[in-house]
Design a protein around this motif. Structure first.
Motif, mmCIF file in Angstrom:
data_model
loop_
_atom_site.group_PDB
_atom_site.id
_atom_site.type_symbol
_atom_site.label_atom_id
_atom_site.label_comp_id
_atom_site.label_asym_id
_atom_site.label_seq_id
_atom_site.Cartn_x
_atom_site.Cartn_y
_atom_site.Cartn_z
ATOM 1 N N GLU A 1 -12.230 -4.544 0.365
ATOM 2 C CA GLU A 1 -11.458 -4.664 1.601
ATOM 3 C C GLU A 1 -10.031 -4.187 1.358
ATOM 4 O OE1 GLU A 1 -11.757 -8.443 3.752
ATOM 5 O OE2 GLU A 1 -9.607 -8.290 4.236
ATOM 6 N N LEU A 2 -9.518 -3.389 2.284
ATOM 7 C CA LEU A 2 -8.134 -2.930 2.230
ATOM 8 C C LEU A 2 -7.430 -3.416 3.485
ATOM 9 C CD1 LEU A 2 -8.719 0.829 1.286
ATOM 10 C CD2 LEU A 2 -8.360 -1.065 -0.280
ATOM 11 N N GLY A 3 -6.126 -3.521 3.423
ATOM 12 C CA GLY A 3 -5.408 -3.941 4.621
ATOM 13 C C GLY A 3 -3.915 -3.865 4.442
ATOM 14 N N VAL A 4 -3.201 -4.121 5.529
ATOM 15 C CA VAL A 4 -1.739 -4.172 5.488
ATOM 16 C C VAL A 4 -1.316 -5.610 5.724
ATOM 17 C CG1 VAL A 4 -1.393 -1.788 6.192
ATOM 18 C CG2 VAL A 4 -1.563 -3.562 7.940
ATOM 19 N N LEU A 5 -0.099 -5.920 5.306
ATOM 20 C CA LEU A 5 0.384 -7.297 5.346
ATOM 21 C C LEU A 5 1.333 -7.479 6.514
ATOM 22 C CD1 LEU A 5 0.916 -7.246 1.557
ATOM 23 C CD2 LEU A 5 -0.559 -8.922 2.644
ATOM 24 N N ARG A 6 0.799 -8.017 7.596
ATOM 25 C CA ARG A 6 1.702 -8.512 8.632
ATOM 26 C C ARG A 6 1.917 -9.971 8.246
ATOM 27 N NH1 ARG A 6 2.889 -5.113 12.579
ATOM 28 N NH2 ARG A 6 1.676 -3.220 12.750
ATOM 29 N N LEU A 7 2.019 -10.902 9.172
ATOM 30 C CA LEU A 7 2.163 -12.289 8.721
ATOM 31 C C LEU A 7 0.826 -12.806 8.216
ATOM 32 C CD1 LEU A 7 4.718 -13.743 11.224
ATOM 33 C CD2 LEU A 7 5.028 -13.287 8.812
ATOM 34 N N GLY A 8 -0.261 -12.133 8.621
ATOM 35 C CA GLY A 8 -1.573 -12.394 8.050
ATOM 36 C C GLY A 8 -2.089 -11.082 7.488
ATOM 37 N N ARG A 9 -3.350 -11.037 7.100
ATOM 38 C CA ARG A 9 -3.937 -9.786 6.603
ATOM 39 C C ARG A 9 -4.562 -9.012 7.763
ATOM 40 N NH1 ARG A 9 -7.275 -12.901 2.132
ATOM 41 N NH2 ARG A 9 -5.546 -13.836 0.988
ATOM 42 N N GLN A 10 -4.295 -7.719 7.828
ATOM 43 C CA GLN A 10 -4.863 -6.867 8.881
ATOM 44 C C GLN A 10 -5.639 -5.742 8.206
ATOM 45 O OE1 GLN A 10 -2.081 -5.719 12.009
ATOM 46 N NE2 GLN A 10 -3.134 -3.769 12.220
ATOM 47 N N LYS A 11 -6.961 -5.704 8.408
ATOM 48 C CA LYS A 11 -7.817 -4.741 7.707
ATOM 49 C C LYS A 11 -7.538 -3.304 8.150
ATOM 50 C CE LYS A 11 -11.720 -7.944 7.319
ATOM 51 N NZ LYS A 11 -13.122 -8.155 7.648
ATOM 52 N N VAL A 12 -7.613 -2.390 7.168
ATOM 53 C CA VAL A 12 -7.589 -0.949 7.443
ATOM 54 C C VAL A 12 -8.651 -0.295 6.553
ATOM 55 C CG1 VAL A 12 -5.138 -0.890 8.070
ATOM 56 C CG2 VAL A 12 -5.794 -0.482 5.697
ATOM 57 N N ASP A 13 -8.988 0.961 6.826
ATOM 58 C CA ASP A 13 -10.006 1.659 6.020
ATOM 59 C C ASP A 13 -9.401 2.451 4.882
ATOM 60 O OD1 ASP A 13 -12.131 0.700 7.543
ATOM 61 O OD2 ASP A 13 -11.887 2.283 9.044
ATOM 62 N N THR A 14 -8.109 2.782 5.020
ATOM 63 C CA THR A 14 -7.481 3.672 4.040
ATOM 64 C C THR A 14 -6.043 3.244 3.764
ATOM 65 O OG1 THR A 14 -8.786 5.529 4.865
ATOM 66 C CG2 THR A 14 -6.859 6.088 3.565
ATOM 67 N N LEU A 15 -5.640 3.343 2.506
ATOM 68 C CA LEU A 15 -4.232 3.215 2.118
ATOM 69 C C LEU A 15 -3.851 4.526 1.437
ATOM 70 C CD1 LEU A 15 -4.073 -0.395 0.588
ATOM 71 C CD2 LEU A 15 -3.107 0.313 2.772
ATOM 72 N N LYS A 16 -2.812 5.185 1.940
ATOM 73 C CA LYS A 16 -2.432 6.479 1.346
ATOM 74 C C LYS A 16 -0.991 6.435 0.835
ATOM 75 C CE LYS A 16 -1.281 8.614 5.813
ATOM 76 N NZ LYS A 16 0.144 8.348 5.688
ATOM 77 N N ALA A 17 -0.576 7.527 0.191
ATOM 78 C CA ALA A 17 0.750 7.597 -0.431
ATOM 79 C C ALA A 17 1.829 7.099 0.522
ATOM 80 C CB ALA A 17 1.034 9.028 -0.862
ATOM 81 N N GLY A 18 2.669 6.165 0.060
ATOM 82 C CA GLY A 18 3.753 5.603 0.866
ATOM 83 C C GLY A 18 3.426 4.254 1.458
ATOM 84 N N ASP A 19 2.120 3.898 1.533
ATOM 85 C CA ASP A 19 1.721 2.633 2.163
ATOM 86 C C ASP A 19 1.887 1.448 1.216
ATOM 87 O OD1 ASP A 19 1.048 3.660 4.611
ATOM 88 O OD2 ASP A 19 -1.075 3.949 4.159
ATOM 89 N N VAL A 20 2.117 0.284 1.821
ATOM 90 C CA VAL A 20 2.127 -0.993 1.094
ATOM 91 C C VAL A 20 1.044 -1.850 1.730
ATOM 92 C CG1 VAL A 20 3.448 -3.087 0.592
ATOM 93 C CG2 VAL A 20 4.587 -0.865 0.560
ATOM 94 N N GLY A 21 0.156 -2.432 0.902
ATOM 95 C CA GLY A 21 -0.916 -3.238 1.486
ATOM 96 C C GLY A 21 -1.577 -4.126 0.466
ATOM 97 N N TYR A 22 -2.743 -4.661 0.833
ATOM 98 C CA TYR A 22 -3.476 -5.546 -0.082
ATOM 99 C C TYR A 22 -4.844 -4.948 -0.377
ATOM 100 C CZ TYR A 22 -6.289 -7.287 3.854
ATOM 101 O OH TYR A 22 -7.161 -7.383 4.912
ATOM 102 N N ILE A 23 -5.397 -5.331 -1.516
ATOM 103 C CA ILE A 23 -6.714 -4.846 -1.953
ATOM 104 C C ILE A 23 -7.509 -6.048 -2.434
ATOM 105 C CG2 ILE A 23 -7.951 -3.315 -3.548
ATOM 106 C CD1 ILE A 23 -5.177 -1.802 -3.861
ATOM 107 N N ILE A 24 -8.749 -6.186 -1.950
ATOM 108 C CA ILE A 24 -9.646 -7.255 -2.402
ATOM 109 C C ILE A 24 -10.881 -6.611 -3.014
ATOM 110 C CG2 ILE A 24 -11.084 -9.215 -1.664
ATOM 111 C CD1 ILE A 24 -9.095 -9.723 0.591
ATOM 112 N N GLY A 25 -11.258 -7.103 -4.213
ATOM 113 C CA GLY A 25 -12.419 -6.506 -4.874
ATOM 114 C C GLY A 25 -13.235 -7.498 -5.674
ATOM 115 N N SER A 26 -13.360 -8.740 -5.192
ATOM 116 C CA SER A 26 -14.097 -9.799 -5.906
ATOM 117 C C SER A 26 -13.620 -9.939 -7.354
ATOM 118 C CB SER A 26 -15.611 -9.527 -5.871
ATOM 119 O OG SER A 26 -16.079 -9.587 -4.559
ATOM 120 N N ILE A 27 -12.295 -9.929 -7.529
ATOM 121 C CA ILE A 27 -11.708 -10.052 -8.872
ATOM 122 C C ILE A 27 -11.558 -11.536 -9.157
ATOM 123 C CG2 ILE A 27 -9.755 -9.418 -10.329
ATOM 124 C CD1 ILE A 27 -9.212 -7.181 -8.110
#
Length: 606
Positions: free
Chosen positions: A240-266
């Motif tokens: 799962e990828l997403g951007v950080l508003r006050l909660g998590r908001q899912k997106v399909d892609t994070l590209k150069a310049g973006d700040v976001g979160y990554i979930i990978g069952s770590i």
């Protein structure tokens, strides 16, 4: 929806503690419409009760905001909030690495303080665009003109151009938003290059595992891509990828310049180290983003449950805290006096205080902590052996035998102390008493001076900050950074009670202070240890040489009370009999050391 990189601004707010960083973040969230008035609360980005109460940021946060200018253009702001204390300097440096600009916030009443200078230099090292901002200009005691001149001297920004705001009332905040757009450069990076993303924070979610907060520098990360963490060599899929508003908001892609979160069952937070680089598994980058280092604890302390039955609960609590804080280290230890417990490593004194507070509040544990100490390196040489071995010592009980020690090395730090000029003498005296080496002094303005000293870390981890505040009437501010290990004439001061060494009371001190510390400690212990039916000697020794001694006198019965006259030999005979009895009792007697005795070492300087 893809955002044009030229309309992205990645920035952070850096400031000394209590200069209004979290309050400014609240105003930015409000002005950009990221949060409604109904949901707004003070220190919105600080989600721990401890952070709200103390007015400090412990864990760094990130939030995405949208701002539309008067010309109708919409910009995306990624605000990366940073911790504000010296213990978390490495985390601050990684958060700065993820940005192109920084708002340097200074209290118009208090002026530039030690952490302000430290963070400004950190930002300059990362080549960030720094926007100096004066906060709290609405206060009656504000000194905007004087503080503006100090900022001009520090950064070279003309005093008249420095923006004046009040984060509390919102004055000047709209102007600041426009300044961020005009002065902070947009991110540069190629979306078609191999993936390079910097981890600037991670949190543990009990349902999803470790959630990574990252800034993408090059390349593009899509949902489902196979990732590799370059420092820890771990591989996961981006579920799962997403951007950080006050909660998590899912997106399909994070590209150069973006700040976001990554979930990978770590499942293990230690796999997602702050400062590590994420790349693609099948098309990896040639090299990682520079600057990664494994955060090492600087201060160690024994943590023991008051009730031995709580040992497993303490282990479980430390395990849970470690899930959200990979810099916390602990290992089991046994003390003859305190029983089973853990040797816990902390980044610094504030970190230690926070962990103790959380163990009490969140887990309801009553704990006893031993005196904090630092990590020493001891060079030992075996008799008749030319090879010399370096031993790491985190606990005085691990100190090699006195005769085997060739040299002892202790960590030194470079300390910046900012203080009103009338207290210079007090501060210098304090630093000299703590084995400080004078480096430099620089006047920031007519009233305040920046003193630089090189100090042993062991001398400042305990009560240096409190003493500094008291000798300067609360006006001094302190910042320090680790320099190197230096050879020092250090010895282990062993405490013996009734000739038995008590490891929990032993400490490592400089040879010149050993007599003084030993004498004070023996005196304190004499007050705390209850009288026995036999005499109890309390000794402080270096190797086999006793440097201080006190004696707890025996509690004795008046065996001659029944003698109402007669020959003196009758009394003498009874006293001799009592003396023999006490000698036999001492052979089998055992001294119970009360808990207060272990706390006595904490107040040995009083």
């Amino acid at each position: 929806m893809s955002i044009d990189a030229s309309h992205i601004r990645n920035f952070c707010i850096i400031a000394h503690i209590d200069h209004g960083k979290s309050t400014l973040a609240d105003r930015l969230l409000e002005r950009t419409g990221t949060i409604s008035d109904r949901d707004l609360q003070e220190q919105t980005l600080d989600d721990m009760d401890l952070e709200r109460e103390r007015g400090i940021t412990i864990k760094s946060h990130a939030v995405r905001m949208q701002h539309t200018t008067d010309a109708g253009e919409t910009y995306t702001f990624n605000l990366i909030d940073t911790p504000g204390h010296v213990d978390f300097t490495y985390e601050v440096s990684r958060a700065l690495k993820a940005c192109e600009g920084a708002i340097l916030l200074v209290d118009a009443a208090q002026g530039i303080e030690a952490q302000t200078i430290s963070n400004a230099y950190l930002a300059l090292e990362q080549d960030l665009e720094i926007i100096p901002v004066m906060n709290k200009v609405d206060l009656p005691v504000a000194r905007p003109d004087q503080v503006a001149m100090s900022l001009e001297e520090l950064l070279g920004e003309p005093a008249e151009d420095i923006i004046k705001i009040s984060a509390k009332t919102g004055e000047g905040v709209d102007e600041l938003l426009d300044l961020v757009i005009n002065r902070v450069p947009p991110p540069t990076g190629d979306p078609d290059k191999p993936l390079k993303a910097l981890i600037f924070d991670s949190i543990y979610d009990s349902y999803r595992g470790s959630v990574v907060y990252a800034r993408v520098f090059d390349g593009t990360l899509n949902k489902g891509d196979a990732m590799r963490f370059m420092a820890t060599h771990q591989e996961y899929d981006a579920e799962e990828l997403g951007v950080l508003r006050l909660g998590r908001q899912k997106v399909d892609t994070l590209k150069a310049g973006d700040v976001g979160y990554i979930i990978g069952s770590i499942k293990d937070v230690s796999h997602t180290r702050v400062g590590d680089t994420i790349t693609h598994k099948h098309n990896p980058a040639n090299e990682a983003i520079p600057g990664f280092k494994k955060v090492k604890p600087m201060v160690f302390s024994g943590v023991h449950p008051s009730d031995t039955e709580d040992f497993e609960d303490l282990r479980s609590a430390l395990d849970k805290l470690q899930l959200n804080d990979a810099s916390l280290t602990f290992e089991p230890e046994t003390s003859t006096a305190l029983g089973f417990g853990f040797r816990v490593g902390f980044l610094g004194l504030l970190h230690m205080e926070i962990i103790q507070e959380r163990l009490d509040r969140e887990f309801g544990l009553d704990i006893i902590t031993t005196v904090p100490n630092v990590e020493y390196r001891v060079r030992v040489s075996e008799p008749g052996d030319d090879d010399q071995e370096l031993v790491i010592v985190n606990n005085p009980s691990e100190m090699p035998h006195y005769g085997d020690i060739d040299a002892v090395f202790e960590p030194f730090v470079k300390a910046d102390i900012i203080v009103p000029s009338e207290y210079i003498g007090n501060i210098m005296q304090l630093c000299e008493n703590r084995r400080g080496v004078y480096v430099n002094q620089r006047y920031l303005d007519t009233e305040r001076v920046n003193l630089q000293y090189e100090l042993p870390l062991a001398e400042i981890v305990f009560d240096f900050y409190d003493t500094l505040k008291s000798v300067s009437r609360g006006y001094a501010s302190l910042d320090y950074e680790f320099m190197e290990y230096r050879e020092s004439d250090l010895v282990k001061l062993t405490v013996l009670i009734d000739k038995d060494p008590v490891d929990a009371l032993s400490t490592i001190v400089h040879r010149d202070k050993a007599y003084e510390v030993g004498r004070k400690l023996a005196k304190k212990l004499k007050e705390k240890i209850p009288k026995q039916l036999f005499e109890v000697p309390i000794q402080a020794s270096i190797g086999r040489r006793v440097v201080a001694r006190e004696t707890v006198k025996a509690q004795r019965k008046d065996v001659t009370a029944k003698c109402y006259g007669g020959d003196i030999t009758r009394k003498r005979k009874l006293l001799e009999k009592q003396k023999e009895g006490k000698k036999r009792m001492k052979q089998v007697g055992d001294v119970e050391v009360p808990q207060e005795a272990f706390l006595a070492i904490l107040s040995v300087d009083e």
